[in-house]
Write a protein that holds these residues in place. Structure first.
Motif, PDB file in Angstrom:
ATOM      1  N   VAL A  65      36.686  38.368  11.700  1.00 22.68           N
ATOM      2  CA  VAL A  65      35.908  38.321  10.474  1.00 22.68           C
ATOM      3  C   VAL A  65      36.489  39.367   9.520  1.00 22.68           C
ATOM      4  N   ILE A  66      36.717  38.959   8.271  1.00 23.18           N
ATOM      5  CA  ILE A  66      37.231  39.881   7.250  1.00 23.18           C
ATOM      6  C   ILE A  66      36.041  40.472   6.499  1.00 23.18           C
ATOM      7  N   ASN A  67      35.986  41.806   6.432  1.00 18.77           N
ATOM      8  CA  ASN A  67      34.937  42.527   5.716  1.00 18.77           C
ATOM      9  C   ASN A  67      35.567  43.342   4.590  1.00 18.77           C
ATOM     10  N   ASN A  68      34.749  43.890   3.708  1.00 18.77           N
ATOM     11  CA  ASN A  68      35.314  44.705   2.624  1.00 18.77           C
ATOM     12  C   ASN A  68      35.918  46.014   3.135  1.00 18.77           C
ATOM     13  N   TRP A  69      35.539  46.460   4.303  1.00 16.34           N
ATOM     14  CA  TRP A  69      36.038  47.715   4.880  1.00 16.34           C
ATOM     15  C   TRP A  69      37.203  47.520   5.846  1.00 16.34           C
ATOM     16  N   GLY A  70      37.420  46.269   6.287  1.00 19.13           N
ATOM     17  CA  GLY A  70      38.467  45.986   7.272  1.00 19.13           C
ATOM     18  C   GLY A  70      38.182  44.655   7.933  1.00 19.13           C
ATOM     19  N   LYS A  71      38.608  44.514   9.179  1.00 24.35           N
ATOM     20  CA  LYS A  71      38.368  43.265   9.909  1.00 24.35           C
ATOM     21  C   LYS A  71      37.998  43.578  11.343  1.00 24.35           C
ATOM     22  N   GLU A  72      37.295  42.604  11.958  1.00 26.31           N
ATOM     23  CA  GLU A  72      36.819  42.808  13.319  1.00 26.31           C
ATOM     24  C   GLU A  72      36.559  41.468  13.986  1.00 26.31           C
ATOM     25  N   PHE A  73      36.476  41.523  15.304  1.00 24.60           N
ATOM     26  CA  PHE A  73      35.931  40.405  16.062  1.00 24.60           C
ATOM     27  C   PHE A  73      34.921  40.982  17.033  1.00 24.60           C
TER      28      PHE A  73
END
Length: 124
Positions: free
Chosen positions: A99-107
Motif C-alpha cells: 500500500v502506498i501512503n503519503n509517508w512511504g509504503k507498507e504491506f
C-alpha cells in the motif's frame, strides 16, 4: 540535565494463541529463537531487532497488537515472504499487497494468532 544513559533496545511482548505454531512461524520468517522459559522466548533478527513471544493469549490484547518493521527493500521482502507459502503452512496467516501512503509504503502480515505486522519503508 544531560542524559548519560545508553539505551540498548525496546522489546515488545507478543502473545500467542498457539505458542508452538507461533514459534515455528517466526523461525520460518528468519528470526532466531532464544528460549528463556517454557512459556517465553526471545526472537531476534539482524542482531539488533527483537521481541518476546509469550505463551499467553488474551483475545482483546492480541487482536489489538501491532508491530512496525522498517526495512529498505520492501518489494524484495514481500516476494521472499510469498515464496515461503506462509499462508498455506500456517492457520490465519495473511499477507497483503503493498500500500502506498503519503509517508512511504507498507504491506501487512498477520501472524497465526492475529498479531498485525506493518512492514514498510519511509520516504526519504
Amino acid at each position: 540535565m544531560e542524559n548519560i544513559q545508553q539505551f540498548k533496545s525496546v522489546r515488545s511482548f507478543v502473545g500467542a494463541k498457539n505458542f508452538e505454531e507461533s514459534r515455528t512461524f517466526y523461525k520460518e520468517l528468519g528470526f532466531s529463537e532464544v528460549v528463556l522459559a517454557e512459556n517465553l522466548s526471545l526472537f531476534k533478527i539482524d542482531k539488533k531487532l527483537s521481541f518476546y513471544l509469550q505463551k499467553a493469549y488474551v483475545k482483546d490484547w492480541v487482536d489489538n497488537s501491532m508491530l512496525f518493521l522498517e526495512l529498505e527493500h520492501l518489494e524484495e521482502y514481500l516476494a521472499e515472504l510469498k515464496s515461503k507459502k506462509l499462508t498455506e503452512k500456517f492457520s490465519n496467516v495473511k499477507i497483503s499487497e503493498i500500500v502506498i501512503n503519503n509517508w512511504g509504503k507498507e504491506f501487512f502480515l498477520h501472524d497465526p494468532s492475529g498479531i498485525l505486522w506493518h512492514i514498510g519503508c519511509f520516504n526519504n
